[in-house]
Design an enzyme around this catalytic site. Structure first.
Site, PDB file in Angstrom:
ATOM      1  N   ASP A   1     -45.268 -53.620  11.233  1.00 14.47           N
ATOM      2  CA  ASP A   1     -45.408 -52.170  11.135  1.00 14.47           C
ATOM      3  C   ASP A   1     -45.057 -51.820   9.684  1.00 14.47           C
ATOM      4  O   ASP A   1     -44.463 -52.646   8.964  1.00 14.47           O
ATOM      5  CB  ASP A   1     -44.429 -51.510  12.119  1.00 14.47           C
ATOM      6  N   LEU A   2     -45.427 -50.648   9.228  1.00 20.59           N
ATOM      7  CA  LEU A   2     -45.162 -50.270   7.824  1.00 20.59           C
ATOM      8  C   LEU A   2     -44.024 -49.248   7.720  1.00 20.59           C
ATOM      9  O   LEU A   2     -42.934 -49.545   7.217  1.00 20.59           O
ATOM     10  CB  LEU A   2     -46.440 -49.704   7.196  1.00 20.59           C
ATOM     11  N   ASP A   3     -44.311 -48.023   8.215  1.00 19.68           N
ATOM     12  CA  ASP A   3     -43.358 -46.920   8.035  1.00 19.68           C
ATOM     13  C   ASP A   3     -42.072 -47.186   8.812  1.00 19.68           C
ATOM     14  O   ASP A   3     -42.112 -47.366  10.029  1.00 19.68           O
ATOM     15  CB  ASP A   3     -43.990 -45.609   8.528  1.00 19.68           C
TER      16      ASP A   3
ATOM     17  N   SER B   1     -50.014 -41.743  16.058  1.00 18.23           N
ATOM     18  CA  SER B   1     -51.036 -41.306  15.094  1.00 18.23           C
ATOM     19  C   SER B   1     -50.874 -39.827  14.725  1.00 18.23           C
ATOM     20  O   SER B   1     -50.213 -39.061  15.427  1.00 18.23           O
ATOM     21  CB  SER B   1     -52.432 -41.526  15.664  1.00 18.23           C
ATOM     22  N   ARG B   2     -51.530 -39.472  13.638  1.00 15.48           N
ATOM     23  CA  ARG B   2     -51.436 -38.089  13.146  1.00 15.48           C
ATOM     24  C   ARG B   2     -51.872 -37.092  14.221  1.00 15.48           C
ATOM     25  O   ARG B   2     -51.184 -36.112  14.493  1.00 15.48           O
ATOM     26  CB  ARG B   2     -52.326 -37.946  11.903  1.00 15.48           C
TER      27      ARG B   2
ATOM     28  N   GLU C   1     -41.028 -53.932  14.282  1.00 15.50           N
ATOM     29  CA  GLU C   1     -41.198 -52.497  14.551  1.00 15.50           C
ATOM     30  C   GLU C   1     -39.883 -51.733  14.523  1.00 15.50           C
ATOM     31  O   GLU C   1     -38.839 -52.265  14.897  1.00 15.50           O
ATOM     32  CB  GLU C   1     -41.772 -52.317  15.965  1.00 15.50           C
ATOM     33  N   ASP C   2     -39.956 -50.463  14.130  1.00 19.33           N
ATOM     34  CA  ASP C   2     -38.791 -49.579  14.213  1.00 19.33           C
ATOM     35  C   ASP C   2     -38.963 -48.520  15.303  1.00 19.33           C
ATOM     36  O   ASP C   2     -38.036 -47.757  15.565  1.00 19.33           O
ATOM     37  CB  ASP C   2     -38.559 -48.854  12.880  1.00 19.33           C
TER      38      ASP C   2
ATOM     39  N   LYS D   1     -50.204 -31.233   7.207  1.00 15.65           N
ATOM     40  CA  LYS D   1     -49.108 -32.213   7.348  1.00 15.65           C
ATOM     41  C   LYS D   1     -49.310 -33.361   6.384  1.00 15.65           C
ATOM     42  O   LYS D   1     -48.388 -33.800   5.693  1.00 15.65           O
ATOM     43  CB  LYS D   1     -49.019 -32.717   8.786  1.00 15.65           C
TER      44      LYS D   1
ATOM     45  N   LYS E   1     -50.420 -47.010  19.629  1.00 17.79           N
ATOM     46  CA  LYS E   1     -49.177 -47.476  20.221  1.00 17.79           C
ATOM     47  C   LYS E   1     -48.711 -46.392  21.190  1.00 17.79           C
ATOM     48  O   LYS E   1     -48.852 -45.220  20.860  1.00 17.79           O
ATOM     49  CB  LYS E   1     -48.113 -47.703  19.135  1.00 17.79           C
TER      50      LYS E   1
ATOM     51  N   THR F   1     -40.568 -44.684   4.716  1.00 18.58           N
ATOM     52  CA  THR F   1     -41.438 -43.511   4.708  1.00 18.58           C
ATOM     53  C   THR F   1     -41.386 -42.727   6.011  1.00 18.58           C
ATOM     54  O   THR F   1     -41.888 -41.607   6.066  1.00 18.58           O
ATOM     55  CB  THR F   1     -42.896 -43.946   4.445  1.00 18.58           C
TER      56      THR F   1
ATOM     57  N   LEU G   1     -42.136 -39.324  17.599  1.00 16.97           N
ATOM     58  CA  LEU G   1     -43.321 -39.311  16.726  1.00 16.97           C
ATOM     59  C   LEU G   1     -43.496 -40.608  15.946  1.00 16.97           C
ATOM     60  O   LEU G   1     -44.558 -40.850  15.379  1.00 16.97           O
ATOM     61  CB  LEU G   1     -43.252 -38.129  15.750  1.00 16.97           C
ATOM     62  N   LYS G   2     -42.471 -41.468  15.933  1.00 17.52           N
ATOM     63  CA  LYS G   2     -42.583 -42.723  15.176  1.00 17.52           C
ATOM     64  C   LYS G   2     -43.659 -43.614  15.782  1.00 17.52           C
ATOM     65  O   LYS G   2     -43.674 -43.843  16.994  1.00 17.52           O
ATOM     66  CB  LYS G   2     -41.248 -43.478  15.161  1.00 17.52           C
ATOM     67  N   GLY G   3     -44.535 -44.130  14.937  1.00 23.61           N
ATOM     68  CA  GLY G   3     -45.576 -45.048  15.393  1.00 23.61           C
ATOM     69  C   GLY G   3     -46.781 -44.365  16.008  1.00 23.61           C
ATOM     70  O   GLY G   3     -47.751 -45.016  16.377  1.00 23.61           O
TER      71      GLY G   3
ATOM     72  N   SER H   1     -49.478 -37.028  17.198  1.00 23.58           N
ATOM     73  CA  SER H   1     -48.209 -36.390  16.809  1.00 23.58           C
ATOM     74  C   SER H   1     -48.360 -34.868  16.837  1.00 23.58           C
ATOM     75  O   SER H   1     -47.478 -34.158  17.341  1.00 23.58           O
ATOM     76  CB  SER H   1     -47.796 -36.834  15.400  1.00 23.58           C
TER      77      SER H   1
ATOM     78  N   SER I   1     -50.187 -51.138  11.206  1.00 21.29           N
ATOM     79  CA  SER I   1     -49.655 -49.780  11.033  1.00 21.29           C
ATOM     80  C   SER I   1     -50.684 -48.761  11.507  1.00 21.29           C
ATOM     81  O   SER I   1     -51.876 -48.907  11.223  1.00 21.29           O
ATOM     82  CB  SER I   1     -49.359 -49.518   9.554  1.00 21.29           C
ATOM     83  N   ALA I   2     -50.202 -47.716  12.181  1.00 21.77           N
ATOM     84  CA  ALA I   2     -51.088 -46.639  12.638  1.00 21.77           C
ATOM     85  C   ALA I   2     -51.463 -45.688  11.500  1.00 21.77           C
ATOM     86  O   ALA I   2     -52.261 -44.778  11.690  1.00 21.77           O
ATOM     87  CB  ALA I   2     -50.396 -45.854  13.753  1.00 21.77           C
ATOM     88  N   SER I   3     -50.887 -45.914  10.322  1.00 21.09           N
ATOM     89  CA  SER I   3     -51.084 -44.940   9.236  1.00 21.09           C
ATOM     90  C   SER I   3     -52.357 -45.179   8.443  1.00 21.09           C
ATOM     91  O   SER I   3     -52.583 -46.273   7.925  1.00 21.09           O
ATOM     92  CB  SER I   3     -49.891 -44.974   8.287  1.00 21.09           C
TER      93      SER I   3
HETATM   94  C1  G6P Z   1     -47.109 -44.422  11.477  1.00 19.63           C
HETATM   95  C2  G6P Z   1     -45.907 -43.505  11.434  1.00 19.63           C
HETATM   96  C3  G6P Z   1     -46.194 -42.199  12.136  1.00 19.63           C
HETATM   97  C4  G6P Z   1     -47.488 -41.586  11.602  1.00 19.63           C
HETATM   98  C5  G6P Z   1     -48.641 -42.560  11.792  1.00 19.63           C
HETATM   99  C6  G6P Z   1     -49.953 -42.021  11.229  1.00 19.63           C
HETATM  100  O1  G6P Z   1     -47.244 -44.936  12.744  1.00 19.63           O
HETATM  101  O2  G6P Z   1     -44.793 -44.118  12.049  1.00 19.63           O
HETATM  102  O3  G6P Z   1     -45.113 -41.325  11.902  1.00 19.63           O
HETATM  103  O4  G6P Z   1     -47.783 -40.382  12.277  1.00 19.63           O
HETATM  104  O5  G6P Z   1     -48.326 -43.760  11.104  1.00 19.63           O
HETATM  105  O6  G6P Z   1     -49.831 -41.914   9.844  1.00 19.63           O
HETATM  106  P1  G6P Z   1     -50.861 -41.186   8.892  1.00 19.63           P
HETATM  107  O7  G6P Z   1     -50.387 -41.571   7.515  1.00 19.63           O
HETATM  108  O8  G6P Z   1     -52.226 -41.738   9.200  1.00 19.63           O
HETATM  109  O9  G6P Z   1     -50.787 -39.726   9.161  1.00 19.63           O
HETATM  110 MG    MG Z   2     -42.689 -47.516  12.076  1.00 19.33          MG
END
Ligand code: G6P
Ligand code: MG
Length: 224
Positions: free
Chosen positions: A14-16, A53-54, A176-177, A83, A152, A22, A49-51, A57, A121-123
């Site tokens: 996982d990243l964030d 998607s935008r 993962e966190d 956001k 996730k 972050t 909200l951790k993990g 969330s 990572s979902a980001s």
């Molecule tokens: C990660 C973070 C979430 C975030 C998601 C989407 O999973 O833990 O807090 O909402 O990524 O990130 P993004 O950068 O695409 O909005």
């Molecule tokens: Mg994370």
């Protein structure tokens, strides 16, 4: 059943909140949006909200209003963009100094010992974040979150990452966190490694309080 240490051939990251902190910026950006929309910020949102998607969330925040259907698709897209703009503004200062403690050493050790390394990572900002941290070259495989059918805690992102690395789930550790992330790893059949507090990450098969403890020697001890 936990596999033996010797069976592990790959690590899914996982990243964030794992590679860099972050997750606090995601939280701050959501909190600011909630204030703008006059939604009461609940402390539980931080972990929920951790993990996630935008879009999912945003749905959590709008559901808390009790009238989520009052918002049009255009308004929701606008909120998600706001956001993300706030989040990107908070990332302006991001540099290799923000790499989590011990993480460069861990990635270097994995690479030196020929472990396969993947990003789950979902980001959608993950490529940018890795670039700013100077860590892009460590990752042989990255799942593009835009291509996922389910986020996730569904295992899809980890299953896809395992396949991209050409491995079996039981040959991989997932790090993962987030509660949703640990659930996803467990459901994928990989070994879950939680980074964070015990009460939050009770479902993790292995857990370290911080990334500073994330070493191959410490993992070996847990997989005897
Ligand atoms: C990660 C973070 C979430 C975030 C998601 C989407 O999973 O833990 O807090 O909402 O990524 O990130 P993004 O950068 O695409 O909005
Ligand atoms: Mg994370």
């Amino acid at each position: 059943m936990m596999p033996k240490f010797e069976t592990i051939k790959g690590v899914l990251f996982d990243l964030d909140g794992v590679i860099t902190d972050t997750s606090v910026y995601h939280e701050q950006a959501w909190h600011e949006l909630a204030d703008q929309l006059q939604i009461d910020w609940q402390p539980a949102f931080a972990e929920q909200l951790k993990g996630v998607s935008r879009e999912a969330s945003l749905a959590v925040l709008l559901n808390a209003t009790g009238h989520p259907n009052d918002y049009s698709a255009e308004q929701k897209a606008q909120f998600a963009t706001e956001k993300n703009d706030r989040y990107l503004a908070l990332l302006q200062q991001l540099s290799p100094a923000a790499i989590a403690p011990g993480m460069t050493a861990f990635l270097t050790a994995l690479k030196a010992q020929n472990y396969r390394i993947g990003l789950a990572s979902a980001s959608k900002n993950a490529p940018f974040v890795l670039e700013r941290l100077g860590l892009s070259d460590y990752f042989q495989a990255r799942v593009d979150p835009a291509t996922l059918r389910k986020g996730k805690p569904d295992p899809e992102i980890f299953s896809r990452c395992v396949a991209l690395l050409g491995l079996q789930p039981a040959e991989c550790l997932g790090i993962e966190d987030a509660q949703a992330g640990i659930q996803a790893i467990n459901a994928s059949g990989a070994v879950s490694v939680g980074i964070g507090a015990k009460d939050v990450l009770a479902a993790a098969q292995i857990r370290f309080e911080t990334t500073a403890e994330l070493t191959l020697a410490n993992i070996r001890q847990q997989l005897k």
